[in-house]
Design a protein around this motif. Structure first.
Motif, PDB file in Angstrom:
ATOM      1  N   SER A 243     -38.038  50.246  50.528  1.00  0.00           N
ATOM      2  CA  SER A 243     -37.637  49.160  50.443  1.00  0.00           C
ATOM      3  C   SER A 243     -39.179  48.466  50.845  1.00  0.00           C
ATOM      4  CB  SER A 243     -37.105  48.573  51.970  1.00  0.00           C
ATOM      5  OG  SER A 243     -36.054  49.489  52.062  1.00  0.00           O
ATOM      6  N   ALA A 244     -39.323  47.172  50.229  1.00  0.00           N
ATOM      7  CA  ALA A 244     -40.661  46.636  50.307  1.00  0.00           C
ATOM      8  C   ALA A 244     -40.971  46.358  51.595  1.00  0.00           C
ATOM      9  CB  ALA A 244     -40.558  45.228  49.320  1.00  0.00           C
ATOM     10  N   HIS A 245     -42.472  46.454  51.851  1.00  0.00           N
ATOM     11  CA  HIS A 245     -43.006  45.870  53.245  1.00  0.00           C
ATOM     12  C   HIS A 245     -42.721  44.247  53.287  1.00  0.00           C
ATOM     13  CE1 HIS A 245     -45.768  46.381  56.718  1.00  0.00           C
ATOM     14  NE2 HIS A 245     -45.882  45.092  56.427  1.00  0.00           N
ATOM     15  N   GLY A 246     -42.111  43.868  54.295  1.00  0.00           N
ATOM     16  CA  GLY A 246     -42.111  42.529  54.551  1.00  0.00           C
ATOM     17  C   GLY A 246     -41.184  41.777  53.729  1.00  0.00           C
ATOM     18  N   GLN A 247     -40.125  42.494  53.261  1.00  0.00           N
ATOM     19  CA  GLN A 247     -39.140  41.723  52.387  1.00  0.00           C
ATOM     20  C   GLN A 247     -38.386  40.704  53.439  1.00  0.00           C
ATOM     21  OE1 GLN A 247     -36.926  45.283  50.791  1.00  0.00           O
ATOM     22  NE2 GLN A 247     -35.711  45.495  52.794  1.00  0.00           N
ATOM     23  N   ALA A 248     -38.035  39.699  52.841  1.00  0.00           N
ATOM     24  CA  ALA A 248     -37.290  38.777  53.481  1.00  0.00           C
ATOM     25  C   ALA A 248     -35.792  39.050  53.244  1.00  0.00           C
ATOM     26  CB  ALA A 248     -37.527  37.392  53.010  1.00  0.00           C
ATOM     27  N   GLY A 249     -35.010  38.678  54.048  1.00  0.00           N
ATOM     28  CA  GLY A 249     -33.548  39.178  54.084  1.00  0.00           C
ATOM     29  C   GLY A 249     -33.070  38.390  52.845  1.00  0.00           C
TER      30      GLY A 249
ATOM     31  N   SER B 112     -37.624  39.928  59.004  1.00  0.00           N
ATOM     32  CA  SER B 112     -37.246  39.030  58.480  1.00  0.00           C
ATOM     33  C   SER B 112     -35.864  39.416  57.747  1.00  0.00           C
ATOM     34  CB  SER B 112     -37.971  38.180  57.324  1.00  0.00           C
ATOM     35  OG  SER B 112     -38.481  39.115  56.366  1.00  0.00           O
ATOM     36  N   ASN B 113     -35.791  40.839  57.732  1.00  0.00           N
ATOM     37  CA  ASN B 113     -34.526  41.300  56.883  1.00  0.00           C
ATOM     38  C   ASN B 113     -33.213  41.204  57.893  1.00  0.00           C
ATOM     39  OD1 ASN B 113     -33.463  42.596  54.888  1.00  0.00           O
ATOM     40  ND2 ASN B 113     -33.864  44.630  55.901  1.00  0.00           N
ATOM     41  N   ILE B 235     -31.104  31.057  54.568  1.00  0.00           N
ATOM     42  CA  ILE B 235     -31.783  31.987  55.190  1.00  0.00           C
ATOM     43  C   ILE B 235     -33.017  31.644  56.087  1.00  0.00           C
ATOM     44  CG2 ILE B 235     -30.344  33.723  54.289  1.00  0.00           C
ATOM     45  CD1 ILE B 235     -32.892  34.703  52.763  1.00  0.00           C
ATOM     46  N   ALA B 389     -39.914  35.870  48.229  1.00  0.00           N
ATOM     47  CA  ALA B 389     -39.137  36.980  47.985  1.00  0.00           C
ATOM     48  C   ALA B 389     -38.874  37.586  46.651  1.00  0.00           C
ATOM     49  CB  ALA B 389     -37.819  36.751  48.770  1.00  0.00           C
ATOM     50  N   LYS B 392     -41.898  39.636  45.541  1.00  0.00           N
ATOM     51  CA  LYS B 392     -41.994  41.011  46.013  1.00  0.00           C
ATOM     52  C   LYS B 392     -41.131  41.747  45.270  1.00  0.00           C
ATOM     53  CE  LYS B 392     -43.738  39.266  50.643  1.00  0.00           C
ATOM     54  NZ  LYS B 392     -43.131  39.336  52.247  1.00  0.00           N
ATOM     55  N   MET B 395     -42.340  43.034  42.176  1.00  0.00           N
ATOM     56  CA  MET B 395     -43.169  44.343  42.391  1.00  0.00           C
ATOM     57  C   MET B 395     -42.486  45.571  42.710  1.00  0.00           C
ATOM     58  SD  MET B 395     -45.415  44.607  45.975  1.00  0.00           S
ATOM     59  CE  MET B 395     -44.055  44.642  46.969  1.00  0.00           C
ATOM     60  N   GLU B 485     -33.762  46.670  42.812  1.00  0.00           N
ATOM     61  CA  GLU B 485     -34.826  47.342  44.082  1.00  0.00           C
ATOM     62  C   GLU B 485     -33.687  47.608  45.002  1.00  0.00           C
ATOM     63  OE1 GLU B 485     -37.271  45.303  47.693  1.00  0.00           O
ATOM     64  OE2 GLU B 485     -35.964  44.110  46.819  1.00  0.00           O
ATOM     65  N   GLN B 486     -34.161  48.687  45.437  1.00  0.00           N
ATOM     66  CA  GLN B 486     -33.091  49.448  46.540  1.00  0.00           C
ATOM     67  C   GLN B 486     -33.487  48.836  47.965  1.00  0.00           C
ATOM     68  OE1 GLN B 486     -32.452  53.571  46.562  1.00  0.00           O
ATOM     69  NE2 GLN B 486     -32.195  53.441  48.528  1.00  0.00           N
ATOM     70  N   ARG B 487     -32.641  48.454  48.814  1.00  0.00           N
ATOM     71  CA  ARG B 487     -33.110  47.956  50.256  1.00  0.00           C
ATOM     72  C   ARG B 487     -31.842  47.990  50.964  1.00  0.00           C
ATOM     73  NH1 ARG B 487     -34.773  41.903  50.279  1.00  0.00           N
ATOM     74  NH2 ARG B 487     -33.794  42.118  52.417  1.00  0.00           N
TER      75      ARG B 487
END
Lengths: 251, 587
Positions: A243-249, B112-113, B235, B389, B392, B395, B485-487
């Motif tokens: 997961s990216a650092h600082g990713q927003a929800g 923020s997630n 959000i 967002a 990122k 990226m 992107e995996q999250r």
């Protein structure tokens, strides 16, 4: 390069493209023209970003030189007229000076402030080790090769210094901070055709990407990145990073 | 084009509202915050720690039933006109941004997630998808031999789903086919281009899909809450007042009925008296001064990180491993859902910043399918990343920086995004503990949380399958390039409810097994999580526990033996004008 030429070229003619007030495919779109339709609190927050940046508080002059060069490679702006370039370093500097955190820290990372200080030292050490010169005096290609090695998590030099943190995570932190500064700026919204703040007016045309009465359709043009740059590529394999650092929800 | 100038925020251009001492919740709702304040030495009936999704509902119900109740909130009491902005970077203050340490093989991003701070909690910045859990979610262990069973069944929570869907209220289709089929009180929302893409992709592949909800966003105005204006900043908190958050749906009614909210007050420790019962809470006020509020009963509603952290920080003689931790399960079985973002670039324009991020989904893959090599399933939902967002995500998904990133971003309006929502099972090694480092303390000197997360084999298989299926749908919708992107998304568990004091922290109403008058009620009580967004279930569980507390009040206050019967639904506790409004009953 003459004053008003960008290092970008037209792919059809090979001619250099002029620097623009506003790159991107929405040349007529100016989000700030809409500010009367925003609420007061939003207007204040967005217009502050157009003010002259405050003096640096976190980075020393020497560190700032290196970071400025790094951010110029992470999000290059040579296609913009000098007066239209978006300040990135002051935003990062303010975040670090005021200790504005993202709400978490990886166990294999030092605090953000330490990570940046160490990275500046390590970048210069890498530059000396490999090219025998400080980072800021390297060519664009050399700077980008060093940065690319960080993006891959295998720094090309200064391995001792880099061993104290997780390099891939630092890379993510760095690019995230650059993105957060650049794409928060109204000029970046103009560039990408983002409608910007939308309260209390809202949007009426939701379907099929149609423009509102005050928006514009795109006018695309081709551009080729500068010959001395290696950063215009995509590596879909890297989608496997954590997961990216600082990713927003998102949901 | 000239818009009429008016003082109303709904009339177009307008100036800062005058400081008239009124507190604004949306452009039309103004409340005056009551001056009522209990004194520390007053013994209040209930202290609720955290006024978020669960805390807001509990506060409103208990106040309406006539109890003295104080809701403590570490963050501020928002004035939505002055404090919130229609801006991505400017919304950073909505989140729990204080330090937490993350680790394990698959660390969970926080902030923020998934972590709110301020009255309304996470419901301030949720996307407001409100699907119900399915009947199968309550007996995953019985059916599949994995995870855990809940101590309750779908039937126990169903009436509360119906109540909360009206109280928020929820917009969605009149016929929702998955789980136990049901309808919705408010009309489904119109589709943005991302929803269109999901519907097109699913339809071409023969996958059922739901358009326009279920989502807790007004599709028509109600009372002093305007309808959605499709601005896409859900959000970042809804300035419009169209998206439900307990701040605007339940807190005003709570205040009207004499509840107190003590904001910017950080509860640091729950005090246990000589008789083994909770006597109140220690807290720090905005100036950092320490106080003690006495209470007859304490309810912890701090969500899946702060709830276990507070209970662990409340360790005391007789509870050396942390309060309510005789089972050793406190802080264990933390869950997040797989939240891979699948991004597709289209030749035509999309403009995904318009319309709520949440407006279409499919639950076709929700249940266990014996033909797949993993248990349980996933949902696919629309999401709508705004520029920062999205940058990122480019990226992370494409490894881009420099000119490549600038190039992708110039195509922002050509991209659509879907979110996978995959069920990750509860595992004992996914934990919330106290950090031990010298510098790992908050500004009050309390140890911060250390959160460890690891995917297991079933989770990895599910993610791989779900990711590929979502990419298939994106391609079927017509995307010419698809990346991902995996999250992770959401955060539940870590103080789970159960049938036995040996393997759970609390019983089916949230009462901790170890302390009679100490309750946990928030996302952390969930034994499993399904592949539904947890918000509706959190609020429904809170409404059910409120009924239970009201029915069993004297036993809870005195420590006498309590009934464990379902309390019976109190239909008089909804905020005014919400009950039985427009729900088509499918019987």
């Amino acid at each position: 390069m003459s004053e008003n030429k960008s290092p970008l070229t037209d792919p059809r003619t090979g001619e250099a493209l002029p620097q623009r007030v506003q790159p991107g495919y929405y040349p007529k779109w100016r989000v700030m023209r809409e500010y009367r339709y925003w609420d007061a609190a939003t207007r204040d927050v967005v217009t502050q970003r157009l003010e002259a940046p405050k003096p640096l508080r976190f980075f020393t002059a020497e560190e700032a030189g290196v970071m400025e060069a790094v951010l110029d490679r992470i999000l290059p702006q040579d296609d913009r007229l000098p007066a239209q370039r978006i300040p990135l370093l002051p935003v990062l500097d303010t975040r670090l000076a005021t200790n504005k955190l993202e709400g978490y820290r990886y166990e294999d990372m030092p605090p953000d402030q330490e990570a940046y200080r160490l990275a500046v030292r390590a970048l210069d050490a890498m530059a000396q080790e490999i090219y025998g010169a400080p980072f800021i005096s390297l060519t664009v290609t050399s700077q980008e090769l060093l940065l690319k090695s960080l993006s891959e998590g295998h720094p090309a030099g200064a391995k001792e210094l880099w061993s104290t943190l997780n390099v891939k995570r630092f890379w993510t932190l760095l690019v995230s901070d650059a993105c957060a500064a650049y794409y928060a700026h109204p000029w970046a919204w103009d560039e990408i055709g983002f409608g910007g703040p939308a309260y209390p007016r809202g949007y009426m045309r939701l379907e099929a990407g149609r423009p509102e009465p005050w928006e514009f359709n795109e006018e695309r043009y081709g551009w080729t990145a500068p010959a001395d740059s290696i950063s215009d590529y995509a590596d879909p394999e890297s989608g496997h990073t954590a997961s990216a650092h600082g990713q927003a929800g998102t949901h | 084009m000239n818009w009429p100038h008016s003082k109303s925020p709904l009339g177009g251009a307008f100036e800062e509202p005058e400081h008239d001492g009124m507190h604004r919740l949306g452009p039309m709702q103004r409340i005056s915050i009551p001056r009522r304040r209990f004194r520390d030495e007053d013994v209040v009936d209930y202290v609720i720690v955290g006024v978020g999704s669960a805390g807001g509902v509990l506060l409103q119900r208990l106040a309406r039933a006539g109890f003295d109740v104080v809701g403590f909130e570490a963050g501020p009491f928002w004035d939505t006109e002055r404090d919130w902005v229609s801006d991505e970077a400017g919304s950073h203050n909505l989140y729990w941004n204080d330090l937490r340490i993350i680790g394990g093989k698959d660390p969970l991003a926080l902030g923020s997630n998934n972590s709110g701070k301020g009255v309304g909690g996470g419901s301030v910045h949720w996307a407001a998808f409100t699907p119900r859990f399915h009947p199968s979610d309550f007996e995953v262990y019985t059916r599949d031999g994995v995870g855990a069973d809940w101590p309750i069944d779908y039937e126990d929570i169903e009436p509360y789903y119906e109540l909360l869907e009206q109280e928020m209220p929820v917009a969605g289709p009149a016929w929702y086919p998955w789980g136990k089929p049901h309808g919705h009180p408010y009309a489904p929302h119109p589709m943005g281009a991302v929803g269109d893409a999901l519907i097109t992709g699913c339809t071409r592949l023969g996958i059922g899909v739901s358009a326009g909800g279920p989502v807790a966003i007004l599709s028509a105005s109600r009372g002093d809450r305007p309808h959605c204006i499709y601005r896409g900043f859900c959000i970042q908190a809804c300035k419009v007042g169209a998206k439900a958050s307990t701040l605007i749906t339940h807190v005003p009614d709570a205040l009207k009925h004499g509840a107190e909210i003590r904001d910017t007050s950080m509860v640091s420790r729950i005090e246990i008296g000589k008789d083994g019962r909770a006597t109140g809470v220690h807290y720090f006020d905005a100036e950092g001064r320490e106080h003690f509020q006495r209470a007859r009963c304490v309810i912890v509603s701090g969500y899946a990180i702060e709830t276990p952290r507070l209970l662990l920080n409340s360790a005391c003689p007789g509870h050396e491993r942390g309060l309510a931790n005789s089972s050793g399960t406190l802080g264990k079985y933390l869950m997040a859902q797989a939240g891979n973002v699948i991004l597709g670039r289209f030749e035509e324009l999309i403009r995904m910043y318009k319309a709520p991020p949440a407006h279409a989904l499919t639950e076709e893959f929700y249940e266990t399918d014996p033909t797949r090599d993993f248990a349980r399933g996933f949902a696919i939902q629309t999401v709508g990343p705004l520029p920062i967002a999205f940058a990122k995500q480019m990226m992370a998904a494409k490894g881009q920086w420099g000119w490549g990133l600038r190039r992708s971003m110039m195509d922002y309006n050509h991209w659509a995004a879907f979110g996978l929502l995959g069920e990750i099972l509860p595992w004992a090694d996914n934990t919330v503990e106290l950090a031990t480092g010298a510098n790992e303390k908050d500004r009050f000197g309390l140890p911060v949380a250390r959160v460890s997360f690891n995917l297991h084999e079933n989770d990895k298989r599910l993610i791989e399958f779900g990711k590929n299926k979502t990419m298939d749908v994106m391609r079927a919708a017509g995307a010419v390039e698809v990346v991902q992107e995996q999250r992770f998304a959401h955060l539940v568990g870590a103080a789970r409810m159960g049938k036995s004091p040996h393997d759970s922290v609390c019983d089916k109403f949230g009462r901790t097994w170890d302390v009679d008058n100490l309750f946990v009620m928030d996302g952390s009580v969930m034994p499993t999580q399904g592949s539904a967004n947890p918000g509706l279930t959190i609020q429904s569980l809170a409404a059910r526990t409120a009924d239970y507390l009201i029915s069993n009040h004297s036993a809870i206050q005195s420590g006498a033996k309590r009934s464990l019967e379902e309390p019976g639904i109190r239909k008089t506790l909804s905020p005014p004008g919400t009950f039985r409004s427009g729900i088509p009953h499918l019987r």
